[in-house]
Each structure stands twice: as C-alpha cells, then as structure tokens.
Design a protein around this motif. Structure first.
Motif, PDB file in Angstrom:
ATOM      1  N   SER A   9       0.838  -1.485  -0.031  1.00 11.85           N
ATOM      2  CA  SER A   9       0.012   0.040   0.041  1.00 11.85           C
ATOM      3  C   SER A   9       0.920   1.307  -0.053  1.00 11.85           C
ATOM      4  CB  SER A   9      -0.896  -0.191   1.328  1.00 11.85           C
ATOM      5  OG  SER A   9      -1.518   1.215   1.405  1.00 11.85           O
ATOM      6  N   SER A  11      -0.260   4.190   0.457  1.00  7.13           N
ATOM      7  CA  SER A  11      -0.637   4.931   1.782  1.00  7.13           C
ATOM      8  C   SER A  11      -0.487   4.419   3.127  1.00  7.13           C
ATOM      9  CB  SER A  11      -2.292   4.889   1.673  1.00  7.13           C
ATOM     10  OG  SER A  11      -2.961   3.671   1.814  1.00  7.13           O
ATOM     11  N   VAL A  13      -2.128   2.025   4.394  1.00  3.89           N
ATOM     12  CA  VAL A  13      -3.414   1.613   4.978  1.00  3.89           C
ATOM     13  C   VAL A  13      -3.685   0.148   4.446  1.00  3.89           C
ATOM     14  CG1 VAL A  13      -5.673   1.954   5.555  1.00  3.89           C
ATOM     15  CG2 VAL A  13      -4.140   3.744   5.449  1.00  3.89           C
ATOM     16  N   TYR A  14      -4.069  -0.815   5.332  1.00  7.78           N
ATOM     17  CA  TYR A  14      -4.457  -2.037   5.031  1.00  7.78           C
ATOM     18  C   TYR A  14      -5.706  -2.687   5.713  1.00  7.78           C
ATOM     19  CZ  TYR A  14       0.574  -2.672   3.216  1.00  7.78           C
ATOM     20  OH  TYR A  14       1.705  -2.522   2.404  1.00  7.78           O
ATOM     21  N   HIS A  15      -6.526  -3.400   4.973  1.00  6.94           N
ATOM     22  CA  HIS A  15      -7.655  -4.196   5.597  1.00  6.94           C
ATOM     23  C   HIS A  15      -6.985  -5.482   5.545  1.00  6.94           C
ATOM     24  CE1 HIS A  15     -11.742  -6.321   4.716  1.00  6.94           C
ATOM     25  NE2 HIS A  15     -11.446  -6.446   6.003  1.00  6.94           N
ATOM     26  N   TYR A  52      -7.113   1.688  13.107  1.00  6.55           N
ATOM     27  CA  TYR A  52      -8.253   2.535  12.779  1.00  6.55           C
ATOM     28  C   TYR A  52      -9.597   1.804  13.198  1.00  6.55           C
ATOM     29  CZ  TYR A  52      -5.047   5.538  10.140  1.00  6.55           C
ATOM     30  OH  TYR A  52      -3.934   6.373   9.873  1.00  6.55           O
ATOM     31  N   LEU A  64      -8.362  -2.774  10.302  1.00  4.23           N
ATOM     32  CA  LEU A  64      -7.985  -1.887   9.438  1.00  4.23           C
ATOM     33  C   LEU A  64      -6.918  -0.988  10.130  1.00  4.23           C
ATOM     34  CD1 LEU A  64      -8.602  -0.405   6.811  1.00  4.23           C
ATOM     35  CD2 LEU A  64     -10.117   1.054   8.080  1.00  4.23           C
ATOM     36  N   CYS A  66      -2.611   1.342   9.923  1.00  6.80           N
ATOM     37  CA  CYS A  66      -1.844   1.884   8.863  1.00  6.80           C
ATOM     38  C   CYS A  66      -0.653   1.429   9.545  1.00  6.80           C
ATOM     39  CB  CYS A  66      -2.416   3.344   9.365  1.00  6.80           C
ATOM     40  SG  CYS A  66      -1.106   4.638   8.423  1.00  6.80           S
ATOM     41  N   PHE A 113     -11.538   3.844   1.823  1.00  7.13           N
ATOM     42  CA  PHE A 113     -11.137   3.856   3.216  1.00  7.13           C
ATOM     43  C   PHE A 113     -12.544   3.727   3.892  1.00  7.13           C
ATOM     44  CE2 PHE A 113     -10.883   5.810   7.501  1.00  7.13           C
ATOM     45  CZ  PHE A 113      -9.824   5.275   7.999  1.00  7.13           C
TER      46      PHE A 113
END
Length: 248
Positions: A9, A11, A13-15, A52, A64, A66, A113
């Motif tokens: 990613s 960003s 950010v990962y699920h 998050y 979720l 970062c 997101f």
C-alpha cells in the motif's frame, strides 16, 4: 511454486483478515477476547502500527491498520504466535490455530477507506448476530461512546468530518463488498452436524415445527455458522425466501 507477493500500500493503510484454521473458533469466552485485544495493543505500539478499527468474529478477525514503517508482517506474526500460544495452552491443544497467511489488501483512497471502515464494523449485523451498537467485540463502541480502548480514533473522526458523520455513515445500509474470507463451502455432512448440535434437534426438518421467532433466530445462527441459504433450504425444507427474510 513460490508464494504470490503481497500488494504493498502506498498509503500504508491495509484491510487485514486472520481466520481460524478449518473455521476453528478463536474465542471461547470473554477472557479470550480480552487477551487478544491486549496482544494487539502491545504489538501495535511496539511496531508503531495505527489501528483505525477492528471487529472480532467467532472464527475470524478484521483489522484496518496503518503501517508506515513496513512492519505489518512482523506485527501479524507476533499477534498470531502470541495468541496461539495462549489458546493452545489454555485449551490443551497443539498445532496451528490460524489458517495460512493473513489476508490483506491495500486501501489507497479516501472513498475506499470509508467503505472498508463501514464493512468491518457492520460484520455483526450482516452475519445476523446483533446490531452494530450491541456488539461487544468491535471498535464501534470506542467511537460511539468515547470509550478509551485500543483504537486510534483521531484519523477516522477527522476523515469523516466528525464523530456524528462517522456513525451515520457506518449505520447506513449498503451492499459493500470488500476483502472477504475465501473459505471452502461447508459440506452437507458437516452442516447436518452443526444443525443438530446448535439447535438440539435430530433432523434439520424439525426446524419447521419451531415458532416463527425461534425459527428465525435459528436461521440467523445457522447463517452465522457459515451455512449457505441454499444449503439450509435443502437440509431443513424451509424455503429460501423465508430464510432470506429472517436473516437479512
């Protein structure tokens, strides 16, 4: 053949999803749930990961996160190893607790997101367990009730332009489809055992004699256990329309 490289990613950010091996139950009681949260808190701070939101289901967990420092592999390995040690020791079992590698997908833009955030927190209601605000094992309560837990809330609240907007969005009905668990379907022989055990009946057709209220609660339970609607229809003789209305 080697493993397929994970998508990185940009960003950070990962699920992420981890699941019990063979749909193994991960949390037998509340103490297991609290222990898992303690472990996540410990290693997210150690590896400088931001969390998050999360949702802990019976046999899988959504996160979720970062990860700006590319520590996700270490973070997940420490969580899985530490919790598996706790679980195996407590329940006197041996072997792997989690199914293969954790699943992950990059979350690269603001819109996605928001979708992933809602998708994770809506797991209990979409699984027919309870409403979002009634569910104990997610970060929803931390946002809704200003509860201090393990979630890093500041970013999401700012992203949604305030807590009220965040809560309104999360509670909006939708057909979002994000990274999901790619588990094999339950075989009918296993499904029959689940029906007999969970409903305390000799045959699935006995469900036809339940009161409407008890029948619908039982149907929700079977769906939450992983049985498909067509499978339930086939094994109980109850029409798919009734199953759909009871579990939607």
């Amino acid at each position: 053949m080697g493993r397929v490289a994970r998508k990185k990613s940009t960003s950070g950010v990962y699920h992420v999803i981890i699941r019990g091996i063979g749909k193994q139950i991960l949390f037998e009681d509340k103490n297991d749930g609290y222990r898992f949260l303690q472990i996540v808190k410990k290693y997210k701070e150690q590896q400088e990961i931001l969390l998050y939101c999360y949702c802990m289901m019976e046999n899988h967990v959504h996160l979720l996160i970062c990860d700006k420092n590319m520590n996700i592999d270490i973070f997940m390995k420490k969580i899985e190893t530490s919790y598996a040690f706790h679980y195996n020791d407590k329940y006197e079992r041996v072997g792997n607790l989690f199914q293969g590698r954790y699943q992950s997908e990059p979350v690269e833009n603001d819109t996605y997101f928001m979708i992933v955030f809602r998708y994770i927190l809506q797991n209990p209601i979409k699984s027919g367990i309870c409403t979002i605000d009634e569910y104990l094992w997610s970060s929803y309560k931390e946002y809704a009730n200003n509860y201090s837990g393990i979630t890093d809330k500041e970013f999401a609240i700012k992203h949604f332009n305030g807590k009220n907007n965040l809560l309104n969005f999360v509670n909006t009905l939708n057909n979002d489809n994000c990274l999901d668990i790619k588990a094999p379907p339950i075989k009918d022989t296993v499904a029959i055992d689940i029906i007999r055990r969970e409903l305390n009946v000799k045959s699935g057709t006995a469900l036809q004699n339940f009161s409407k209220k008890d029948r619908n609660q039982s149907l929700k339970l079977l769906v939450a256990k992983g049985l498909s609607m067509r499978q339930i229809e086939r094994l109980t003789g109850i029409s798919k329309d009734i199953i759909y209305r009871a579990t939607k």
